[in-house]
Write an enzyme that holds these catalytic residues in place. Structure first.
Site, PDB file in Angstrom:
ATOM      1  N   HIS A  51      31.419  35.506  38.210  1.00 22.80           N
ATOM      2  CA  HIS A  51      32.719  36.164  38.264  1.00 22.80           C
ATOM      3  C   HIS A  51      32.516  37.661  38.070  1.00 22.80           C
ATOM      4  CE1 HIS A  51      35.367  32.459  37.146  1.00 22.80           C
ATOM      5  NE2 HIS A  51      34.320  32.103  37.872  1.00 22.80           N
ATOM      6  N   GLU A  53      33.940  39.728  36.121  1.00 18.72           N
ATOM      7  CA  GLU A  53      33.890  40.146  34.722  1.00 18.72           C
ATOM      8  C   GLU A  53      32.524  39.872  34.106  1.00 18.72           C
ATOM      9  OE1 GLU A  53      38.083  38.336  35.360  1.00 18.72           O
ATOM     10  OE2 GLU A  53      36.066  38.058  36.153  1.00 18.72           O
ATOM     11  N   CYS A  81      39.845  34.424  33.692  1.00 18.16           N
ATOM     12  CA  CYS A  81      39.897  32.998  33.363  1.00 18.16           C
ATOM     13  C   CYS A  81      39.436  32.803  31.918  1.00 18.16           C
ATOM     14  CB  CYS A  81      39.002  32.209  34.320  1.00 18.16           C
ATOM     15  SG  CYS A  81      37.241  32.508  34.084  1.00 18.16           S
ATOM     16  N   CYS A  84      35.747  33.958  31.299  1.00 18.13           N
ATOM     17  CA  CYS A  84      35.608  35.409  31.234  1.00 18.13           C
ATOM     18  C   CYS A  84      36.264  35.970  29.980  1.00 18.13           C
ATOM     19  CB  CYS A  84      36.185  36.040  32.493  1.00 18.13           C
ATOM     20  SG  CYS A  84      35.207  35.646  33.965  1.00 18.13           S
TER      21      CYS A  84
END
Length: 145
Positions: A51, A53, A81, A84
């Site tokens: 991801h 992040e 999410c 993260c």
């Protein structure tokens, strides 16, 4: 200044967009300088943790040579999410700026995937697991005295 950094996050989101990834981009800033950035690569890499992040946090940690990102700010184009969000908490990021909410998988959402949780009584209170944590904690305390 915040607008400038969110625009940089959007530039990263466009990179993932052109790779047919969910278009999420992220930058992490400390002392008014970008110390890490990233964009979604989950589909491209076939790695579920790629991801924006997480990639940004990893790059920031490498640049600072520290897992602690104290007094830093994250600018991300989509609400993080749960995974993260956990990484944001663990890395000690101070400020979080979100471009848009994520009603399907965001930290504040309740619509995310939930695995089946199976607790085995033995593993729930395993003495060896408890011993390792307690021993490590005692060792840390002795080193700080």
């Amino acid at each position: 200044m915040d607008t400038i950094f969110m625009k940089e996050a959007i530039k990263n989101a466009l990179k993932s967009y052109f790779l047919n990834e969910i278009p999420v981009g992220c930058v992490i800033v400390k002392d008014s300088k970008i110390i890490g950035e990233g964009y979604n690569l989950k589909e491209t890499s076939n790695i579920s943790t790629k991801h924006a992040e997480i990639i940004s946090i990893n790059n920031s940690c490498l640049n600072l040579n520290s897992w602690r990102l104290n007094n830093s700010s994250m600018y991300v184009t989509l609400e993080p999410c749960l995974m993260c969000a956990g990484a944001i908490f663990e890395s000690r990021i101070k400020n979080l700026y979100i471009g848009t909410p994520n009603p399907f998988n965001g930290f504040f959402s309740t619509n995310y995937h939930k695995p089946n949780l199976k607790l085995n009584v033995f593993w729930l209170n395993d003495p060896l697991c408890q011993y390792l944590i307690n021993r490590f904690t005692k060792k840390l305390r002795k080193g700080n005295e």
